[in-house]
Design an enzyme around this catalytic site. Structure first.
Site, mmCIF file in Angstrom:
data_model
loop_
_atom_site.group_PDB
_atom_site.id
_atom_site.type_symbol
_atom_site.label_atom_id
_atom_site.label_comp_id
_atom_site.label_asym_id
_atom_site.label_seq_id
_atom_site.Cartn_x
_atom_site.Cartn_y
_atom_site.Cartn_z
ATOM 1 N N HIS A 44 46.820 50.015 40.407
ATOM 2 C CA HIS A 44 47.266 50.564 41.686
ATOM 3 C C HIS A 44 47.638 49.451 42.665
ATOM 4 C CE1 HIS A 44 47.925 54.153 44.000
ATOM 5 N NE2 HIS A 44 47.255 53.657 45.033
ATOM 6 N N TYR A 86 53.129 51.246 54.327
ATOM 7 C CA TYR A 86 53.693 49.908 54.146
ATOM 8 C C TYR A 86 54.443 49.423 55.386
ATOM 9 C CZ TYR A 86 52.731 51.021 49.275
ATOM 10 O OH TYR A 86 52.111 51.382 48.113
ATOM 11 N N LYS A 139 54.221 63.631 39.743
ATOM 12 C CA LYS A 139 53.386 64.740 40.208
ATOM 13 C C LYS A 139 54.225 65.996 40.399
ATOM 14 C CE LYS A 139 49.773 62.070 42.540
ATOM 15 N NZ LYS A 139 49.077 61.816 43.832
ATOM 16 N N ARG A 182 51.081 48.467 41.912
ATOM 17 C CA ARG A 182 52.015 49.458 42.477
ATOM 18 C C ARG A 182 52.264 49.147 43.952
ATOM 19 N NH1 ARG A 182 53.938 54.963 42.326
ATOM 20 N NH2 ARG A 182 53.157 56.260 44.048
ATOM 21 N N ARG A 200 53.006 55.110 38.824
ATOM 22 C CA ARG A 200 51.565 55.372 38.807
ATOM 23 C C ARG A 200 51.061 55.037 37.410
ATOM 24 N NH1 ARG A 200 54.039 59.778 41.326
ATOM 25 N NH2 ARG A 200 53.467 60.048 43.534
ATOM 26 N N HIS A 226 56.991 59.449 46.156
ATOM 27 C CA HIS A 226 56.296 60.102 47.269
ATOM 28 C C HIS A 226 57.134 61.277 47.760
ATOM 29 C CE1 HIS A 226 53.972 56.176 48.414
ATOM 30 N NE2 HIS A 226 53.412 56.830 47.414
#
Length: 315
Positions: free
Chosen positions: A254, A289, A180, A257, A156, A280
């Site tokens: 992004h 995807y 995150k 990415r 990110r 994720h």
């Protein structure tokens, strides 16, 4: 038995106008929607008055087959719900067949990405400009390092710009990234990424020795956080894209990415591996995807399945 569907639609429109003050455009939209439904049901030998839930479900399927977007299907369903509630309230039907119908699901938009050739153009121009000596070379080397790191790892942008300066002293081919929720993950570095990072680090120490010694960040800057703002990187990336002949509006950190993930899958990577690399927590997030996987599987079948090979020979 006489079909009273047209009369019931007219009564419904009169009620919407008189009791609910529906505007002319709204009434016209209801009329178009319900007339289209009535035509479909007539083709199935039924009417709007006697239609069952499966009939109405079939109509929604027909709309999808005609290319209606989920939002347009949902609007048609809303018109149907209002109409059948009216019929039920007026005692013209003993049930509401729309009660069990599910709203059409909105398709998750496919992520914007770049082709491998487009990314190659970005990297090639970034490397060419970074080799140019003189004023601003440190910034050009920084941009190349950012670009190589991003495409090599799929980080990110917030993770990328906040990398610690200790990255420069690591000799392993991996980066430890704090994502995150302070979750950590290891991502491998490509040879070009390691080389551009080392070149940038050397230039930073030579040109800005005090800043390099004092800042805890890999990409130090005079900002509130002390490191390069992601907006600055995004702006520089768009400028590079424009110079590379790419539409700058379609290029962002992004998007790179997404390109990282898409290109991995195109070249045979497992979806679970891509999930781990992207950070994720849920595989469903990575499943945006799956269109890439579906295309790759189709190509595999067309290339390797005996019947597909036979069909090609016959062509």
């Amino acid at each position: 038995m006489k079909d009273l569907g047209g009369a019931h639609i007219e009564s419904f429109l009169e009620m919407m106008s008189a009791e609910r003050g529906a505007a002319g455009n709204t009434l016209a939209a209801y009329e178009r929607d319900l007339d289209d439904l009535r035509d479909f049901l007539t083709s199935r030998q039924t009417s709007v008055t006697t239609a069952s839930a499966p009939d109405l479900s079939a109509y929604l399927g027909d709309l999808e087959g005609r290319g209606f977007e989920p939002t347009s299907q949902a609007r048609r369903l809303s018109s149907m719900r209002q109409f059948y509630k009216f019929l039920y309230a007026e005692g013209l039907r003993e049930d509401d067949p729309t009660a069990t119908l599910d709203a059409p699901r909105k398709r998750r938009p496919l992520p914007k990405t770049l082709s491998m050739e487009q990314v190659d153009r970005l990297l090639a121009l970034g490397a060419e400009e970074a080799r140019q000596p003189g004023k601003g070379q440190l910034q050009r080397l920084r941009l190349l390092a950012l670009l190589e790191l991003l495409y090599a790892t799929g980080m990110r942008v917030s993770e990328l710009v906040a990398l610690p300066a200790t990255v420069l002293s690591r000799t392993e081919g991996f980066l430890l990234i704090k994502g995150k929720g302070n979750k950590e993950r290891l991502v491998p570095l490509s040879r070009p990424a390691k080389e551009s990072l080392a070149t940038y680090g050397h230039a930073l120490i030579n040109e800005e020795p005090d800043l390099a010694a004092e800042s805890p960040w890999l990409f130090p800057a005079a900002s509130k956080e002390g490191y390069l703002p992601r907006q600055v990187f995004a702006r520089d990336l768009k400028d590079l894209a424009a110079r590379a002949g790419l539409p700058s509006v379609a290029v962002s950190p992004h998007v790179l990415r997404h390109a990282f993930a898409s290109h991995l899958l195109q070249n045979g990577a497992d979806l679970r591996v891509v999930q781990e690399l992207l950070g994720h927590s849920d595989i469903s997030t990575t499943q945006i995807y799956t269109h890439v996987l579906e295309e790759r599987l189709r190509q595999v079948v067309e290339t390797h399945h005996p019947l597909a090979k036979q069909a090609k020979k016959q062509d």
